[in-house]
Scaffold this active site. Structure first.
Site, PDB file in Angstrom:
ATOM      1  CD  GLU A 183      -2.792  -1.272   2.427  1.00 43.97           C
ATOM      2  OE1 GLU A 183      -3.600  -2.213   2.488  1.00 43.97           O
ATOM      3  OE2 GLU A 183      -2.710  -0.383   3.301  1.00 43.97           O
ATOM      4  CB  CYS A 197       3.276   7.719   2.676  1.00 44.86           C
ATOM      5  SG  CYS A 197       3.713   6.578   4.000  1.00 44.86           S
ATOM      6  CB  CYS A 204       6.828  -4.197   9.488  1.00 45.67           C
ATOM      7  SG  CYS A 204       8.138  -3.324  10.347  1.00 45.67           S
ATOM      8  CB  CYS A 208       5.709  -0.947  16.644  1.00 41.93           C
ATOM      9  SG  CYS A 208       7.453  -0.602  16.326  1.00 41.93           S
ATOM     10  CB  CYS A 211       2.338  -0.506  14.025  1.00 45.06           C
ATOM     11  SG  CYS A 211       2.438  -0.558  12.241  1.00 45.06           S
ATOM     12  N   GLY A 254       6.524  -1.436   6.571  1.00 45.43           N
ATOM     13  CA  GLY A 254       7.890  -1.906   6.729  1.00 45.43           C
ATOM     14  C   GLY A 254       8.799  -0.985   7.524  1.00 45.43           C
ATOM     15  CD  GLU A 255      13.169   0.204  10.564  1.00 45.63           C
ATOM     16  OE1 GLU A 255      13.924   0.937   9.877  1.00 45.63           O
ATOM     17  OE2 GLU A 255      12.556   0.606  11.569  1.00 45.63           O
ATOM     18  CB  SER A 286      10.342   6.715   9.038  1.00 43.00           C
ATOM     19  OG  SER A 286       9.938   6.606  10.386  1.00 43.00           O
ATOM     20  CB  SER A 308       9.407   5.620  15.410  1.00 44.66           C
ATOM     21  OG  SER A 308       8.888   5.941  14.150  1.00 44.66           O
ATOM     22  CG  LEU A 309      12.191   8.888  21.212  1.00 39.55           C
ATOM     23  CD1 LEU A 309      13.458   8.196  20.739  1.00 39.55           C
ATOM     24  CD2 LEU A 309      12.462  10.355  21.522  1.00 39.55           C
ATOM     25  CG  ASN A 310       6.678   6.021  18.851  1.00 41.31           C
ATOM     26  OD1 ASN A 310       6.288   7.116  18.482  1.00 41.31           O
ATOM     27  ND2 ASN A 310       7.076   5.089  18.001  1.00 41.31           N
ATOM     28  CG  ASN A 385      -4.225   7.379  12.987  1.00 42.16           C
ATOM     29  OD1 ASN A 385      -5.047   8.281  13.052  1.00 42.16           O
ATOM     30  ND2 ASN A 385      -2.972   7.578  12.603  1.00 42.16           N
ATOM     31  CB  CYS A 428       0.252   7.351  11.469  1.00 40.08           C
ATOM     32  SG  CYS A 428       0.590   8.977  10.823  1.00 40.08           S
TER      33      CYS A 428
END
Length: 456
Positions: A183, A197, A204, A208, A211, A254-255, A286, A308-310, A385, A428
């Site tokens: 996608e 994007c 992935c 996480c 996600c 993906g990463e 990212s 991505s810290l989070n 989201n 996201c």
């Protein structure tokens, strides 16, 4: 022989409280595992081999499992390539998988001048052609076109469907040659800026917990051609409708740095001045925090970096982002301080998905200020989201603003990003389609049980 070229509605708040328009990029989803494909020649790594426990039992990922899972992070070579590294699709060369100097050498190997390579390159990526077929090669030598028809393949993806959200965000579904689906999201913004994007993997491996793509596990890496063609296809399909596509973010499925070879190569093609000619600072890669790969990326590429810290503690980040068990906050942030000292006028973008009751307290805001001290950076606060099976709920807008204000008062430059495309699962962390076998839901730390139960 030609010369080889090396390529190098939201708002932002700063310490003075000024407001400036900010990009509405989409964060990439993350997850954990690996299986074979046309672009991977290493032995298959199944989701079961990466997760010793059954996905269906939803048990916590153990430290030993995390270590096993980390072993999948080394780059895998692409399958179907000649010794020269030229990408192949069956018996044909895949044109969009080559940097310009590689294309030039390949053209010369068939007895044609470098000028023909430049003309071909511009038809693939420039002059508002974005060619998918040999028939779109007007102006090229007849014999050269015949050689291309015999030895070259133009397309790496097959258009499947396009969904349009109520806010104008578009999600394109592509089918790959092996039947898998990826996608890509197109995000129209104010002031004539439009972002594509792109995905870098099918699924992935990072798992996480916030996600949706993470539920899939990793199916395979995308080739450079499959990554590049997402941007090419977006321009070809939508430029008249949404205007010039100005930004590329590697924040889809993906990463990206788990597929670093193909991602750096794709980024080089995207910024080539004779082709798509995106500004390196408008191509953002990212990552969830793969420390060795970040070091390499910062040395080899001038494109932008988002991390991505989070979370502001290892306890929380170990839970929501299992990669932290391998590369914890101190290791990650100390490396960034060290490496960014060597890059002039360069800032990293920290992404921070806000999870109600988990990482959005006043204490978290104060810890975040301390964590990023000495790192040239901007901070992107992202609304979570929701998706099927999610343990979390979004932080309220009021609390996000409070969190933002604490950071701004400390001198941080802050972007506040609200959802885009969520009614079509294009926002996201919403991309992908998990199958029957899914990555494990990790054990919730006792102190956050109440917050998670409230979300449920």
């Amino acid at each position: 022989m030609g010369l080889m070229r090396k390529r190098r509605g939201e708002w932002s708040w700063s310490e003075r409280g000024r407001i400036t328009a900010a990009s509405s990029m989409a964060i990439h989803p993350f997850s954990f595992s690996s299986v074979p494909s046309t672009s991977i020649s290493s032995p298959p790594l199944t989701t079961h081999s990466l997760f010793p426990h059954s996905f269906s039992n939803a048990r916590s990922l153990s430290i030993s499992a995390a270590a096993t899972l980390q072993s999948s992070l080394s780059p895998t070579p692409a399958e179907g390539q000649e010794n020269s590294g030229i990408p192949m699709k069956g018996s044909k060369v895949l044109l969009k998988g080559m940097r310009y100097h590689e294309l030039e050498k390949w053209v010369q190997s068939h007895g044609y001048r470098p000028a023909q390579a430049l003309m071909l390159w511009k038809r693939l990526y420039g002059n508002n052609i974005w060619a998918h077929y040999n028939e779109e090669m007007e102006g090229l030598n007849k014999d050269f076109k015949g050689m291309l028809a015999e030895h070259a393949e133009f397309k790496a993806l097959h258009f499947k469907d396009m969904l349009t959200a109520s806010d104008g965000t578009k999600k394109i579904l592509f089918t790959l040659d092996d039947g898998l689906v990826i996608e890509t999201v197109i995000i129209p913004c104010r002031r004539g800026r439009t972002t594509v994007c792109v995905s870098s993997q099918v699924g992935c491996a990072m798992n996480c917990q916030f996600c949706y793509t993470g539920r899939m596990g990793l199916k395979r890496n995308l080739s450079a051609a499959e990554i590049v063609e997402q941007a090419v296809f977006a321009r070809r399909l939508l430029s008249r409708e949404v205007g010039t596509i100005t930004n590329v973010v590697f924040m889809g499925m993906g990463e990206p740095l788990h597929n670093i070879e193909n991602v750096i190569k794709a980024a080089d093609i995207l910024v080539d001045e004779h082709g798509l000619h995106f500004s390196p600072r408008k191509v953002t890669i990212s990552t969830s925090g793969l420390v060795p790969q970040i070091r390499r990326f910062l040395k080899e590429s001038n494109c932008a970096l988002a991390v991505s810290l989070n979370a502001t503690t290892d306890e929380v980040r170990n839970w929501v982002m299992p990669i932290n068990r391998k590369y914890n906050l101190r290791l990650l942030l100390d490396m960034l301080r060290e490496e960014l000292c060597l890059k002039h006028n360069y800032k990293v973008l920290f992404e921070y998905v806000m999870l109600a009751g988990v990482n959005d307290s006043i204490e978290d805001a104060k810890r975040l200020i301390e964590l990023v001290q000495g790192i040239p950076c901007k901070i992107n606060l992202i609304s979570f989201n929701p998706h099927s099976g999610s343990q979390f709920k979004p932080t309220s807008e009021e609390k996000m603003i409070q969190f933002r204000n604490i950071l701004a008062e400390a001198g941080c430059v802050i972007f506040l990003r609200l959802s885009r495309g969520d009614d079509q699962m294009a926002a996201c962390g919403q991309l992908g389609k998990p199958g029957e076998i899914q990555a494990p839901v990790l054990k919730v730390p006792a102190k956050f049980q109440t917050a998670v139960e409230a979300s449920a």
